[in-house]
Write a protein that holds these residues in place. Structure first.
Motif, PDB file in Angstrom:
ATOM      1  N   ALA A   1      67.697  30.568  26.832  1.00  0.00           N
ATOM      2  CA  ALA A   1      66.257  30.314  26.751  1.00  0.00           C
ATOM      3  C   ALA A   1      65.757  30.490  25.318  1.00  0.00           C
ATOM      4  O   ALA A   1      66.424  31.084  24.477  1.00  0.00           O
ATOM      5  CB  ALA A   1      65.500  31.248  27.692  1.00  0.00           C
ATOM      6  N   LEU A   2      64.542  29.991  25.100  1.00  0.00           N
ATOM      7  CA  LEU A   2      63.905  30.121  23.789  1.00  0.00           C
ATOM      8  C   LEU A   2      63.528  31.578  23.531  1.00  0.00           C
ATOM      9  O   LEU A   2      63.001  32.268  24.405  1.00  0.00           O
ATOM     10  CB  LEU A   2      62.648  29.257  23.742  1.00  0.00           C
ATOM     11  N   VAL A   3      63.770  32.014  22.301  1.00  0.00           N
ATOM     12  CA  VAL A   3      63.334  33.332  21.870  1.00  0.00           C
ATOM     13  C   VAL A   3      62.122  33.170  20.959  1.00  0.00           C
ATOM     14  O   VAL A   3      62.150  32.363  20.020  1.00  0.00           O
ATOM     15  CB  VAL A   3      64.437  34.068  21.093  1.00  0.00           C
ATOM     16  N   LEU A   4      61.061  33.895  21.238  1.00  0.00           N
ATOM     17  CA  LEU A   4      59.869  33.889  20.388  1.00  0.00           C
ATOM     18  C   LEU A   4      59.412  35.332  20.203  1.00  0.00           C
ATOM     19  O   LEU A   4      59.007  35.989  21.162  1.00  0.00           O
ATOM     20  CB  LEU A   4      58.743  33.071  21.012  1.00  0.00           C
ATOM     21  N   LEU A   5      59.493  35.810  18.982  1.00  0.00           N
ATOM     22  CA  LEU A   5      59.029  37.157  18.651  1.00  0.00           C
ATOM     23  C   LEU A   5      57.872  37.007  17.679  1.00  0.00           C
ATOM     24  O   LEU A   5      58.003  36.368  16.641  1.00  0.00           O
ATOM     25  CB  LEU A   5      60.155  37.979  18.024  1.00  0.00           C
ATOM     26  N   ARG A   6      56.764  37.637  18.018  1.00  0.00           N
ATOM     27  CA  ARG A   6      55.529  37.404  17.269  1.00  0.00           C
ATOM     28  C   ARG A   6      55.284  38.455  16.191  1.00  0.00           C
ATOM     29  O   ARG A   6      55.545  39.652  16.396  1.00  0.00           O
ATOM     30  CB  ARG A   6      54.338  37.363  18.227  1.00  0.00           C
ATOM     31  N   CYS A   7      54.770  37.977  15.076  1.00  0.00           N
ATOM     32  CA  CYS A   7      54.447  38.863  13.959  1.00  0.00           C
ATOM     33  C   CYS A   7      53.213  38.330  13.253  1.00  0.00           C
ATOM     34  O   CYS A   7      53.152  37.148  12.897  1.00  0.00           O
ATOM     35  CB  CYS A   7      55.627  38.928  12.981  1.00  0.00           C
ATOM     36  N   ASN A   8      52.235  39.190  13.092  1.00  0.00           N
ATOM     37  CA  ASN A   8      51.055  38.877  12.284  1.00  0.00           C
ATOM     38  C   ASN A   8      50.957  39.899  11.166  1.00  0.00           C
ATOM     39  O   ASN A   8      51.276  41.071  11.345  1.00  0.00           O
ATOM     40  CB  ASN A   8      49.788  38.886  13.133  1.00  0.00           C
ATOM     41  N   TYR A   9      50.499  39.448  10.038  1.00  0.00           N
ATOM     42  CA  TYR A   9      50.453  40.336   8.879  1.00  0.00           C
ATOM     43  C   TYR A   9      49.058  40.372   8.289  1.00  0.00           C
ATOM     44  O   TYR A   9      48.223  39.490   8.532  1.00  0.00           O
ATOM     45  CB  TYR A   9      51.448  39.861   7.810  1.00  0.00           C
ATOM     46  N   SER A  10      48.847  41.392   7.523  1.00  0.00           N
ATOM     47  CA  SER A  10      47.625  41.523   6.742  1.00  0.00           C
ATOM     48  C   SER A  10      48.050  41.857   5.325  1.00  0.00           C
ATOM     49  O   SER A  10      48.814  42.800   5.109  1.00  0.00           O
ATOM     50  CB  SER A  10      46.736  42.640   7.308  1.00  0.00           C
TER      51      SER A  10
ATOM     52  N   PRO B   1      51.966  37.171   0.410  1.00  0.00           N
ATOM     53  CA  PRO B   1      52.997  38.123   0.844  1.00  0.00           C
ATOM     54  C   PRO B   1      54.413  37.625   0.701  1.00  0.00           C
ATOM     55  O   PRO B   1      54.671  36.437   0.632  1.00  0.00           O
ATOM     56  CB  PRO B   1      52.662  38.302   2.317  1.00  0.00           C
ATOM     57  N   TYR B   2      55.334  38.575   0.662  1.00  0.00           N
ATOM     58  CA  TYR B   2      56.727  38.296   0.944  1.00  0.00           C
ATOM     59  C   TYR B   2      56.956  38.839   2.352  1.00  0.00           C
ATOM     60  O   TYR B   2      56.593  39.978   2.637  1.00  0.00           O
ATOM     61  CB  TYR B   2      57.658  38.997  -0.039  1.00  0.00           C
ATOM     62  N   LEU B   3      57.556  38.056   3.221  1.00  0.00           N
ATOM     63  CA  LEU B   3      57.722  38.439   4.617  1.00  0.00           C
ATOM     64  C   LEU B   3      59.191  38.406   5.003  1.00  0.00           C
ATOM     65  O   LEU B   3      59.953  37.551   4.543  1.00  0.00           O
ATOM     66  CB  LEU B   3      56.923  37.501   5.522  1.00  0.00           C
ATOM     67  N   PHE B   4      59.560  39.319   5.872  1.00  0.00           N
ATOM     68  CA  PHE B   4      60.955  39.487   6.253  1.00  0.00           C
ATOM     69  C   PHE B   4      61.065  39.703   7.759  1.00  0.00           C
ATOM     70  O   PHE B   4      60.170  40.254   8.401  1.00  0.00           O
ATOM     71  CB  PHE B   4      61.559  40.723   5.561  1.00  0.00           C
TER      72      PHE B   4
ATOM     73  N   LEU C   1      66.047  36.726   7.778  1.00  0.00           N
ATOM     74  CA  LEU C   1      65.474  35.706   6.919  1.00  0.00           C
ATOM     75  C   LEU C   1      64.301  36.300   6.147  1.00  0.00           C
ATOM     76  O   LEU C   1      63.813  37.384   6.479  1.00  0.00           O
ATOM     77  CB  LEU C   1      65.010  34.491   7.741  1.00  0.00           C
ATOM     78  N   LYS C   2      63.862  35.556   5.123  1.00  0.00           N
ATOM     79  CA  LYS C   2      62.726  36.025   4.335  1.00  0.00           C
ATOM     80  C   LYS C   2      61.921  34.844   3.827  1.00  0.00           C
ATOM     81  O   LYS C   2      62.452  33.755   3.600  1.00  0.00           O
ATOM     82  CB  LYS C   2      63.195  36.877   3.166  1.00  0.00           C
ATOM     83  N   TYR C   3      60.640  35.068   3.686  1.00  0.00           N
ATOM     84  CA  TYR C   3      59.723  34.089   3.121  1.00  0.00           C
ATOM     85  C   TYR C   3      59.243  34.613   1.778  1.00  0.00           C
ATOM     86  O   TYR C   3      58.712  35.724   1.681  1.00  0.00           O
ATOM     87  CB  TYR C   3      58.523  33.875   4.045  1.00  0.00           C
ATOM     88  N   THR C   4      59.429  33.775   0.733  1.00  0.00           N
ATOM     89  CA  THR C   4      59.026  34.216  -0.603  1.00  0.00           C
ATOM     90  C   THR C   4      58.217  33.131  -1.302  1.00  0.00           C
ATOM     91  O   THR C   4      58.398  32.886  -2.495  1.00  0.00           O
ATOM     92  CB  THR C   4      60.254  34.579  -1.444  1.00  0.00           C
ATOM     93  N   SER C   5      57.343  32.480  -0.582  1.00  0.00           N
ATOM     94  CA  SER C   5      56.382  31.478  -1.087  1.00  0.00           C
ATOM     95  C   SER C   5      57.004  30.131  -1.414  1.00  0.00           C
ATOM     96  O   SER C   5      56.427  29.366  -2.147  1.00  0.00           O
ATOM     97  CB  SER C   5      55.619  32.010  -2.300  1.00  0.00           C
ATOM     98  N   ALA C   6      58.158  29.874  -0.900  1.00  0.00           N
ATOM     99  CA  ALA C   6      58.743  28.540  -1.049  1.00  0.00           C
ATOM    100  C   ALA C   6      58.428  27.754   0.227  1.00  0.00           C
ATOM    101  O   ALA C   6      57.291  27.639   0.599  1.00  0.00           O
ATOM    102  CB  ALA C   6      60.241  28.651  -1.313  1.00  0.00           C
TER     103      ALA C   6
END
Lengths: 116, 115
Positions: free
Chosen positions: A17-26, A31-34, A48-53
């Motif tokens: 099944a699909l996995v969905l894990l939720r995350c909201n940030y302030s 931000p850099y998100l991980f 994984l990480k998000y660094t504005s790309a």
């Protein structure tokens, strides 16, 4: 100050099944998100990480996450769950102090259970 | 990839004794080391941040005289829990930040049990 909210301390899915894990940030700055995964009695492994790309980030083990600035979200997904995905997952946001990364702010974690 | 070796993985000690936990970056220079504490089924709580060659910065509520952090080189940081008590029993994790901003590398954690 940065903060992270993970909705749902426990998520259960069937294998495949699909996995969905939720995350909201302030965050007061872009931000850099991980996303990290933790197995029992072990440290954290980077998924994984998000660094504005690119806003859609692909990680290891088939996981990906999409950065949505308008929703201040960074939800983690995987199309088909595997038994080995059962673990604790943490979303985190970091301080960006220009020339170096600052501390990480963690969410409370989401325990993923995968049923056969 | 970047690796942080954390030792010991498990330690049991008697109340009143001290325990040292080591974190070594094996293939990169860690300018900053973060030390976390994690209670069962909870998130990571940042205890302190240490930069090589300078004093650690402790988070509010963390006793710096009880949790001694040393970051004497770019590859080694230690956390010493002094005069340990049962309430110090926890999972301690270090995280190193590398110079090339590639991210944070976590140690495998230390399970401390104080009896």
């Amino acid at each position: 100050a940065q903060s992270v909210t993970q909705l749902g301390s426990h998520v259960s899915v069937s294998e495949g099944a699909l996995v969905l894990l939720r995350c909201n940030y302030s965050s007061s700055v872009p931000p850099y998100l991980f996303w990290y995964v933790q197995y029992p009695n072990q440290g954290l492994q980077l998924l994984l990480k998000y660094t504005s790309a690119a806003t859609l980030v692909k990680g290891i083990n088939g996981f990906e996450a999409e950065f949505k600035k308008s929703e201040t979200s960074f939800h983690l997904t995987k199309p088909s769950a595997h038994m080995s995905d059962a673990a604790e997952y943490f979303c985190a946001v970091s301080d960006d102090r220009g020339s170096t990364l600052g501390r990480l702010y963690f969410g409370r974690g989401t325990q993923l259970t995968v049923w056969p | 990839g970047a690796v942080v070796s954390q030792h010991p993985s498990r330690v049991i000690c008697k109340s009143g004794t001290s325990v040292k936990i080591e974190c070594r970056s094996l293939d990169f220079q860690a300018t900053t080391m973060f030390w976390y504490r994690q209670f069962p089924k909870q998130s990571l709580m940042l205890m302190a941040t240490s930069n090589e060659g300078s004093k650690a910065t402790y988070e509010q509520g963390v006793e710096k005289d009880k949790f001694l952090i040393n970051h004497a080189s770019l590859t080694l940081s230690t956390l010493t829990v002094t005069s340990a008590h049962p309430e110090d029993s926890s999972f301690y994790i270090c995280s190193a930040h590398s110079l090339d901003r590639s991210g944070y590398t976590f140690g495998s954690g230390t399970r401390l049990t104080v009896v």
